[in-house]
Design a protein around this motif. Sequence first.
Motif, PDB file in Angstrom:
ATOM      1  N   LEU A  75     -39.339  62.755 -11.589  1.00 20.82           N
ATOM      2  CA  LEU A  75     -39.106  61.426 -11.057  1.00 20.82           C
ATOM      3  C   LEU A  75     -37.909  60.807 -11.763  1.00 20.82           C
ATOM      4  O   LEU A  75     -37.802  60.877 -12.990  1.00 20.82           O
TER       5      LEU A  75
ATOM      6  N   GLN B  32     -41.914  69.060 -10.066  1.00 22.27           N
ATOM      7  CA  GLN B  32     -41.280  67.843  -9.565  1.00 22.27           C
ATOM      8  C   GLN B  32     -40.944  66.921 -10.730  1.00 22.27           C
ATOM      9  O   GLN B  32     -41.634  66.904 -11.745  1.00 22.27           O
TER      10      GLN B  32
ATOM     11  N   ASP C  92     -43.371  64.591 -12.993  1.00 21.00           N
ATOM     12  CA  ASP C  92     -44.284  63.937 -12.053  1.00 21.00           C
ATOM     13  C   ASP C  92     -45.710  64.358 -12.388  1.00 21.00           C
ATOM     14  O   ASP C  92     -46.149  65.441 -12.013  1.00 21.00           O
TER      15      ASP C  92
ATOM     16  N   ARG D  26     -47.213  58.543 -13.541  1.00 23.34           N
ATOM     17  CA  ARG D  26     -47.444  57.731 -12.341  1.00 23.34           C
ATOM     18  C   ARG D  26     -48.194  56.448 -12.689  1.00 23.34           C
ATOM     19  O   ARG D  26     -47.918  55.386 -12.142  1.00 23.34           O
TER      20      ARG D  26
ATOM     21  N   GLU E 121     -37.986  60.496  -6.102  1.00 20.92           N
ATOM     22  CA  GLU E 121     -38.508  61.822  -6.387  1.00 20.92           C
ATOM     23  C   GLU E 121     -37.362  62.829  -6.307  1.00 20.92           C
ATOM     24  O   GLU E 121     -36.540  62.766  -5.424  1.00 20.92           O
TER      25      GLU E 121
END
Length: 61
Positions: free
Chosen positions: A5, A3, A41, A46, A60
């Motif tokens: 961001l 993933q 991610d 984060r 996302e």
Amino acid sequence: MAQSLKITLVHSAVASVKKDQTATCRALGLRKIGDVVEQPDNPSIRGMIFKVKHLVDVEEN
């Protein structure tokens, strides 16, 4: 597939913000309002986003 961001700077990171928050934006790769970067991610990214959540928009991918 990992993933990622999409992070967009939407408020100034210079005026009336703590220096460590400005440094966090720089570390994310954001310099000017409207700059967009893609970051992986993971917990460290984060945490950086959480610190400057009032300055950025996150999507996302």
